[in-house]
Design an enzyme around this catalytic site. Structure first.
Site, short mmCIF file in Angstrom:
data_model
loop_
_atom_site.label_atom_id
_atom_site.label_comp_id
_atom_site.label_asym_id
_atom_site.label_seq_id
_atom_site.Cartn_x
_atom_site.Cartn_y
_atom_site.Cartn_z
N HIS A 66 84.12 42.77 65.16
CA HIS A 66 84.04 44.10 65.78
C HIS A 66 85.04 45.08 65.12
CE1 HIS A 66 82.38 46.78 68.55
NE2 HIS A 66 82.36 46.03 69.64
N THR A 122 73.41 29.82 59.32
CA THR A 122 73.56 28.42 59.75
C THR A 122 72.41 28.07 60.68
OG1 THR A 122 75.01 26.83 60.86
CG2 THR A 122 75.09 29.09 61.66
#
Length: 528
Positions: free
Chosen positions: A499, A447
């Site tokens: 994560h 993006t």
């Protein structure tokens, strides 16, 4: 000489199709490459055009019947055969009907043609329903074939519903803002009808006014009448009343069975006897509720579009589900900008597309994804899915919201291919022409908030992907280079990652790899 009209060769994944519409009748003359019939498969609608000029002499597969790949649908004869078929039909009608029926035969097609059901498109499996965003045409308004009648907004794309032929809408069954399912009936459509055709009796003069009224009512007896506020209105009357915002219940109908004709509406407009009285009444509460405040303080409450609802839902889901973390770095864009400046004119001449920055970032990200497969993976429940390919989504801002079309197999794409594809995505996104297939899948997303002036941001994951790269504004800053202070064009980069799947070490090294490739673009060519 007769020529077979055959169905196209279907792809391997398509077993059969259905004849949706014959646009020509037996005996109609056609020109070469003129559309004859449409075949609807479970994925696309295929058009069958005339292989040569001639006359449609036989239809072998009727509308609604299924056909296989390359099956004969009809027969196209020479142009002269059309006259023979017309002559035969005239003989069957009989000599007595020729003299008295010619005017009726000529008037019948003008009054009412074939009626069609206007349906919503077939939605993909991932789309359950849509919302009628807008009707671009009103009931009775003249429409050309393939002109957009309505737009249906799903949670991914906006689908257009086009007119099946020249004519007019007879009735709208699903109003704006209402929810529809796949292939639901939206409206009925009359071929050959138009908003002005119903009033054609007036052209015969004042002496034939009553006959014109009767013709209009007779024309409306087919499929074009509609009941509005307890009154039956002819198509031209409906259109005229809507254009002038009249209260239909106050108009007295003089047509057959009390039908309201175009002349009745014109008389009401002239007399001013059918104006709506609701507007003045609505002004009183507005004046009473307004306190003594200087200037206007307008507010407007509008429902969220389905696309905006989906964006909101997915972004919240990403933040609530993933263990999202962001790591930052900065890249010196000097080398890329120098390379672009040196070859931009040559690149434009060779590939007919401008050399931008996105191509470099896509290729650098592709190479980094190959080195760090965890970043290119996705999570499916308790499973990790490793992808042996790189499909990179590119976030595109459109008037309706943010969409993410996907570049497929970027490892095999050249810089020119990437730039062309992104340019095409942007154009189709602004026009609302991006399809669902353009946005499905994807293993990684890029993006670019820098085009809007963003200096730094934290991009949000695009589930089920596990990482996203955020680009930002290029800004000149003083940097220490070989013990000296130099002004360099710098860009902050951000990688948000899940994560649960990606360790911090891999995320940082992945971003450093992108930085190294961009600061030394030769590495992209040398694969080092």
């Amino acid at each position: 000489m007769a020529t077979d009209i055959k169905a196209p060769s279907f792809p391997e994944s398509v077993a059969e199709g259905t004849v949706a519409t014959w646009h020509k009748k037996v005996g109609d003359s056609v020109e070469r490459d003129e559309l004859i019939v449409e075949i609807e498969t479970d994925k696309v609608v295929l058009e069958v055009v005339a292989p040569e000029a001639g006359t449609l002499s036989e239809i072998k597969i009727e509308e609604g019947d299924t056909c296989e790949s390359e099956q004969v649908l009809g027969v196209l004869g020479a142009a002269s055969e059309g006259g023979k078929s017309e002559a035969k039909s005239e003989e069957k009608s009989g000599g007595e009907q020729k003299s008295g029926g010619e005017e009726k035969a000529a008037a019948k097609p003008a009054a009412a043609g074939k009626s069609f059901d206007v349906k919503a498109p077939s939605f993909p499996e991932s789309v359950q329903e849509g919302t009628v965003a807008s009707w671009n045409k009103k009931v009775g308004e003249a429409v050309k074939r393939d002109e957009v009648l309505a737009e249906i907004e799903t949670d991914k794309v906006v689908l257009e519903v086009v007119a099946p032929a020249d004519g007019a809408l007879s009735e709208i069954k699903v109003q704006e803002g209402e929810v529809v399912e796949s292939e639901a009936l939206l409206a009925t459509f009359s071929e050959g009808a138009d908003g002005e055709g119903a009033g054609s009796g007036k052209e015969s003069g004042a002496s034939a006014e009553s006959a014109g009224d009767q013709d209009e009512a007779t024309a409306a007896d087919g499929e074009e009448d509609a009941k509005v506020d307890g009154k039956i209105l002819a198509p031209a009357a409906r259109k005229l009343a809507a254009e002038n915002d009249l209260d239909v219940s106050k108009i007295e109908g003089t047509g057959k069975g009390g039908r309201v004709l175009k002349e009745d509406v014109q008389k009401a407009i002239k007399d001013g006897s059918a104006k709506k009285s609701a507007k003045p009444a609505a002004a009183a509460p507005k004046a009473a509720a307004a306190p003594a405040v200087e200037g206007e303080r307008p507010e407007q409450r509008v429902p969220m579009s389905r696309l905006r609802q989906t964006i909101a839902k997915r972004l919240v889901q990403a933040q609530q589900t993933a263990a999202m973390l962001t790591t930052y770095n900065e890249v010196d864009m000097s080398a890329v900008m120098a390379l672009r400046s040196q070859y931009k004119d040559t690149f434009l001449k060779a590939h007919d597309v401008k050399l931008g920055f996105m191509g470099f970032f896509v290729k650098a990200a592709t190479e980094a994804l190959k080195r760090f497969p965890d970043v290119n993976a996705s999570i499916d429940g308790t499973d990790i899915v490793y992808h042996g390919y790189q499909d990179i989504g590119v976030a595109v801002s459109t008037p309706r919201g943010l969409v993410v079309p996907v570049l497929r197999d970027t490892d095999s794409m050249k810089l020119a291919d990437v730039e062309k594809a992104i340019g095409d995505f942007g154009k189709r996104g602004r026009e609302g022409k991006l399809g669902i297939e353009d946005m499905q899948g994807g293993t990684f997303t890029i993006t670019n908030g820098g085009i809007f002036g963003s200096l730094m941001s934290t991009p949000i994951l695009n589930p089920p992907q596990t990482a996203i790269l955020g680009m930002h504004k290029i800004q000149e800053r003083p940097m220490a280079v070989n013990g000296k202070v130099e002004i360099r064009p710098m860009m902050y980069l951000a990688v948000s990652y899940d994560h649960r799947m990606i360790d911090g070490k891999d995320a940082v090294q992945f971003l450093v790899a992108i930085k190294s490739l961009l600061e030394d673009p030769a590495r992209l060519l040398l694969d080092i």
